[in-house]
Structure formats: C-alpha cells, structure tokens
Design an enzyme around this catalytic site. Sequence first.
Site, PDB file in Angstrom:
ATOM      1  N   SER A  31       0.809  -1.220   0.000  1.00 26.51           N
ATOM      2  CA  SER A  31       0.000   0.000   0.000  1.00 26.51           C
ATOM      3  C   SER A  31       0.843   1.272   0.000  1.00 26.51           C
ATOM      4  CB  SER A  31      -0.933   0.003   1.217  1.00 26.51           C
ATOM      5  OG  SER A  31      -0.190  -0.018   2.424  1.00 26.51           O
ATOM      6  N   THR A  32       2.142   1.151   0.263  1.00 28.30           N
ATOM      7  CA  THR A  32       3.032   2.311   0.167  1.00 28.30           C
ATOM      8  C   THR A  32       3.716   2.339  -1.196  1.00 28.30           C
ATOM      9  OG1 THR A  32       3.450   1.954   2.526  1.00 28.30           O
ATOM     10  CG2 THR A  32       4.794   3.620   1.414  1.00 28.30           C
ATOM     11  N   GLY A  87       8.180  -1.202  -0.099  1.00 26.41           N
ATOM     12  CA  GLY A  87       7.755  -0.934   1.274  1.00 26.41           C
ATOM     13  C   GLY A  87       8.434  -1.863   2.268  1.00 26.41           C
ATOM     14  N   ALA A  88       8.061  -1.735   3.527  1.00 30.12           N
ATOM     15  CA  ALA A  88       8.597  -2.619   4.569  1.00 30.12           C
ATOM     16  C   ALA A  88       7.606  -2.693   5.718  1.00 30.12           C
ATOM     17  CB  ALA A  88       9.945  -2.103   5.073  1.00 30.12           C
ATOM     18  N   LYS A  99      10.258  -7.611   5.610  1.00 33.59           N
ATOM     19  CA  LYS A  99       9.276  -7.459   4.553  1.00 33.59           C
ATOM     20  C   LYS A  99       8.473  -8.745   4.412  1.00 33.59           C
ATOM     21  CE  LYS A  99      10.368  -5.766   0.622  1.00 33.59           C
ATOM     22  NZ  LYS A  99       9.039  -5.120   0.646  1.00 33.59           N
ATOM     23  N   GLY A 102       2.911  -8.396   2.896  1.00 35.61           N
ATOM     24  CA  GLY A 102       2.104  -8.363   1.674  1.00 35.61           C
ATOM     25  C   GLY A 102       2.251  -9.622   0.835  1.00 35.61           C
ATOM     26  N   GLU A 108      10.383  -9.970  -4.174  1.00 35.15           N
ATOM     27  CA  GLU A 108      10.958  -8.699  -3.693  1.00 35.15           C
ATOM     28  C   GLU A 108      12.445  -8.853  -3.385  1.00 35.15           C
ATOM     29  OE1 GLU A 108       7.045  -6.596  -1.676  1.00 35.15           O
ATOM     30  OE2 GLU A 108       8.269  -7.915  -0.440  1.00 35.15           O
TER      31      GLU A 108
HETATM   32  C1  5RP Z   1       4.976  -7.079   0.517  1.00 30.66           C
HETATM   33  C2  5RP Z   1       5.809  -6.218   1.378  1.00 30.66           C
HETATM   34  C3  5RP Z   1       5.330  -4.827   1.622  1.00 30.66           C
HETATM   35  O1  5RP Z   1       6.220  -3.953   1.036  1.00 30.66           O
HETATM   36  C4  5RP Z   1       5.229  -4.601   3.077  1.00 30.66           C
HETATM   37  O2  5RP Z   1       4.337  -5.573   3.611  1.00 30.66           O
HETATM   38  C5  5RP Z   1       4.720  -3.197   3.405  1.00 30.66           C
HETATM   39  O3  5RP Z   1       3.438  -3.050   2.901  1.00 30.66           O
HETATM   40  P1  5RP Z   1       2.588  -1.743   3.187  1.00 30.66           P
HETATM   41  O4  5RP Z   1       3.299  -0.615   2.528  1.00 30.66           O
HETATM   42  O5  5RP Z   1       1.241  -2.052   2.565  1.00 30.66           O
HETATM   43  O6  5RP Z   1       2.504  -1.572   4.681  1.00 30.66           O
HETATM   44  O7  5RP Z   1       6.854  -6.580   1.855  1.00 30.66           O
HETATM   45  O8  5RP Z   1       5.481  -8.382   0.479  1.00 30.66           O
END
Ligand code: 5RP
Length: 230
Positions: A31-32, A87-88, A99, A102, A108
């Site tokens: 989402s980021t 993102g992380a 990570k 998601g 990734e």
């Molecule tokens: C997906 C990831 C995402 O980057 C991580 O979960 C962060 O997600 P968000 O920005 O939605 O908090 O590692 O595998």
Amino acid sequence: MADMTELKRQAGEKAVEFIQSGMVVGLGTGSTAVHAVRAVGRLLQAGQLQNIVAIPTSEVTAAEAHSLQIPLVTFDTHPVIDITIDGADEADPNLDVIKGLGGALLREKIVAAVSKRFVIVADYSKRVTQLGTQAPVPVEVIPFAERPVRDYLQSLGARVEKRLDGDKRPYRTDENNIILDSYFGPIADPHQLAAAIRQQPGVVEHGLFLNMATDVILATFDGIEHITRP
Ligand code: 5RP
C-alpha cells in the site's frame, strides 16, 4: 493533518524523485509502494520521465503497472536494476528491514538483490529500534515441507502462524508456496537468525532483508526522514 495514507503517498512519491530517464526500475508491492508505481506512471504519461522500463515484484504490481502503461521487462533482457522502490513492515536504524506481510517477499528479495539502489518507503509506524518488535518474520515455504519447517521455526523460538487468505484458506504466494508467519519477538542477532532459518530444507526465503536497503524514506507528521547507508 496528514493521515496514514497521505504519509504513505509522501514516502512513495519522494523516492520517485531518485528515478531518472532511461533507468531500469524495480516496482515494489504494497500500500506504500503502489504510490511510487502510480507516480512513475504519471511522470511517464506526462513525458517528465522517458525510456523507463520496470520489473514488478508481484503479479498485483505487474497488473497495476500494466494499467498505467509502464513498460515491463524481465531479467533476461535487463539483469541489473538501477533503482527499486519497495515498502517494509519494520525498518531498524541499520537500514535492515522485515518485509513480506504483503506476501511478495520472494520476488521482492530477488529484485532487491540485483538493484544498485534499494529504497525502502514507509510511514513512521514501521520504524523500530530492534527487528521483530512489531512484525513476524514471514517465511515462504514449499507446501510439502510445512510441518518440518514449522517444527524447526518453533525450535528457534518462534510462535508460528500459517498465513490465511481473505477466505480463511491457506495463503498462496505468486510461486504457489505458503507463508509461515514466525513471531520471534525482538531479534537480538538478525544475521544469525537469517542464517539459521535458511538451513532448513523447504524454506524458500524469509522476510529479513539485511544489508540490502541503501535508503529508507520514512514519512512522519513532521516531514520526510531520509536515512542512507553511511
Ligand atoms: C509485501 C511487502 C510490503 O512492502 C510490506 O508488507 C509493506 O506493505 P505496506 O506498505 O502495505 O505496509 O513486503 O510483500
């Protein structure tokens, strides 16, 4: 006042400032990161960025990029990536991150590993002093190995939860594997834990991204913090 979605947007768009025309770009998932993907699409459409090609870190991101007409390529033609923005779930002061909440950690990590610059984008809630404080370590596992890997992760001290999807069925990754979310609590030595997790047959990858990020961009209500590796 900015809300969390706005902070995610600010972080994602800040990182896009590092992209120059002609670059090969790794597109993150979540989402980021999606804000960075959308910004790349807008800049391409406006002609402010040109000759960009991209490698997505998930099928979801590939679909988003496709809808934005961002040209996608593969490692066959573009084995080195200039910059990846992703993102992380947690970021520590050493720029080490967790990570994979998601679900895209495997692709990734593959993309991050061949990236000259790997920029993490997040809102301030992802900042921790010690990895494991808030998030589990997601471990991607081939389904056949679920029980031995679960037992092994528990022997390392984790509380293990098999990830489920929205229909309460086992979550499947883009590679059709399962994820065991492993709650270790604060991790004293992430490198030692990462090496230990890797030893178990059936583990495909884990969500500890150590010594990989070159930049962390954290959006806070007081502005953007940009941390780089010394
Ligand atoms: C997906 C990831 C995402 O980057 C991580 O979960 C962060 O997600 P968000 O920005 O939605 O908090 O590692 O595998």
